[in-house]
Enzyme design. Structure first.
Site, short mmCIF file in Angstrom:
data_model
loop_
_atom_site.label_atom_id
_atom_site.label_comp_id
_atom_site.label_asym_id
_atom_site.label_seq_id
_atom_site.Cartn_x
_atom_site.Cartn_y
_atom_site.Cartn_z
CG HIS A 188 -8.41 2.47 5.97
ND1 HIS A 188 -8.09 2.79 4.99
CD2 HIS A 188 -8.02 3.19 6.84
CE1 HIS A 188 -7.74 4.16 4.93
NE2 HIS A 188 -7.76 4.13 6.38
N PRO A 189 -11.14 2.39 4.78
CG PRO A 189 -12.19 4.44 5.39
CD PRO A 189 -11.38 3.39 5.82
CB VAL A 190 -8.26 3.06 0.65
CG1 VAL A 190 -8.33 4.60 0.68
CG2 VAL A 190 -7.27 2.38 1.68
CE LYS A 191 -6.06 -2.35 3.53
NZ LYS A 191 -5.68 -1.15 4.29
CB ILE A 192 -11.67 -4.88 -1.54
CG1 ILE A 192 -10.21 -4.76 -2.55
CG2 ILE A 192 -12.75 -5.89 -2.41
CD1 ILE A 192 -9.84 -6.29 -2.38
#
Length: 389
Positions: A188-192
């Protein structure tokens, strides 16, 4: 204008954009060569034999449950401190769910409580089929202890490692499946690392990999070795299971491949930010994240806990004050069983006291590689004002 600082955000470079554009100009937007290349790259990164990419980590959790035979009459246990997908995946299979309380320091599934609960369930003839420990914030659970407890009762393990690509446990990468049957990452976009939306299931079991590969694509195969009718023609395919359209596109995989090149850089920067926070908050009325000596976190999240007695201010007041200052803090997570849907299933407050205590105090503060030193100083100053006056 007030400068807003989010709790997390993606880091996209010109190289990432070029990788995606290359796919857009190619012959394959999906079901082409880039997804297998991405799967191989992630498998190499974490030391697993197989990777099965999907359009989300939720989908990857679902097909992992299916591959392990989870169905009606079964039960799956997970952590209450997670996104609802960890438990929803079992419900999709028609199974029931239950929750194991967390360790009060790591906020991950407590191996002692797990072992006790498993022994009690065994005595009642009510063991779970699968447990899903969650590596909250990017720090690995104590997987050796969890595996030891689960293996005594023949219970399978899916690691929800959505937060933890780039993390390690006992000196080896999270996702190598030494202590589990399957491990799942989120992109997901906020993941690393991001693929826009996407996930992947890692395993060392060829049979599980084959099943997950089928379940993510309608249960359909074109592999002659798997077909019941041989040499029926080049057009021929067979559906062997009731699967889903959970495939990752080559567009998403291209972004992920490009991002993987900077994984080490992302982790180093996140650890640097965490170290600065640790020093800045040492004397404040808050609890900073404790790190298990066997684990090296990927630092997807940095969670503080507000000591409301010492701060003389409520958790809600601190949270709201930070939001008003332009620090877009969040809270990961509300204990799953407190959600209205799960209350309707019969769950009640009090099930997992450690998780509920965490929820009463926790705040996720900004943590992402592109955050500047000046932005971090702004976050620190705002937190000092909010909790210390």
């Amino acid at each position: 204008m007030k400068r807003l600082i989010p709790y997390g955000r993606q880091s996209i470079t010109e190289a990432d954009i070029a990788a995606v554009v290359d796919v857009l100009k190619s012959d394959f937007l999906t079901q082409g060569p880039v997804v297998p290349a991405f799967e191989e790259a992630v498998a190499k990164q974490c030391g697993a034999a197989f990777g099965v990419a999907a359009n989300s980590a939720t989908s990857a959790l679902h097909i992992a449950c299916m591959a392990l035979g989870v169905g009606p009459g079964d039960c799956v246990w997970t952590s209450p401190l997670t996104f609802v997908a960890s438990s929803n995946a079992a419900l999709y299979c028609g199974a029931e769910v239950d929750f194991v309380d967390v360790d009060p320091r790591t906020y991950n599934m407590c191996p002692v409580k797990l072992a006790e609960k498993l022994d009690e369930a065994a005595a009642r003839g009510a063991l779970p089929k699968v447990i899903i420990p969650v590596h909250l914030t990017g720090q690995s659970c104590d997987m050796a202890a969890i595996q030891e407890a689960a293996s005594r009762h023949g219970v399978k393990i899916i690691e929800d490692a959505s937060h933890a690509i780039g993390a390690s446990y006992r000196g080896e990468p999270v996702g190598d499946c030494r202590y589990s049957d399957v491990a799942v990452f989120s992109f997901h976009p906020v993941k690393i690392v991001t693929t826009g939306e996407g996930g992947i299931a890692m395993t060392n079991d060829a049979d599980l990999a084959e099943k997950m590969n089928l379940y993510r694509s309608h249960g359909i195969t074109r592999d002659p070795d798997l077909m019941q009718i041989a040499d029926a023609g080049a057009w021929y395919y067979e559906q062997h299971h009731l699967g889903f359209n959970y495939r990752m596109t080559d567009i998403n995989a291209a972004l992920g491949l490009s991002q993987l090149d900077r994984l080490k850089q992302f982790i180093e920067r996140r650890r640097e930010i965490a170290s600065v926070y640790d020093r800045a908050f040492a004397d404040l009325p808050i609890t900073t994240p404790w790190q298990h000596p066997d684990a090296a976190s990927a630092w997807h999240l940095y969670v503080i806990r507000v000591d409301q007695d010492r701060a003389k201010k409520s958790h809600r007041a601190v949270f709201d004050e930070l939001r008003e200052a332009g620090i877009l803090v969040n809270l990961h997570y509300i204990p799953v069983y407190l959600q209205p849907y799960y209350r309707d299933l019969g769950f009640k407050p009090g099930l997992c006291p450690n998780a509920e205590s965490y929820y009463d105090e926790a705040i996720s503060i900004p943590m992402y590689p592109a955050m500047t030193d000046e932005q971090q100083e702004q976050v620190i100053a705002s937190i000092i004002r909010a909790v210390a006056g």
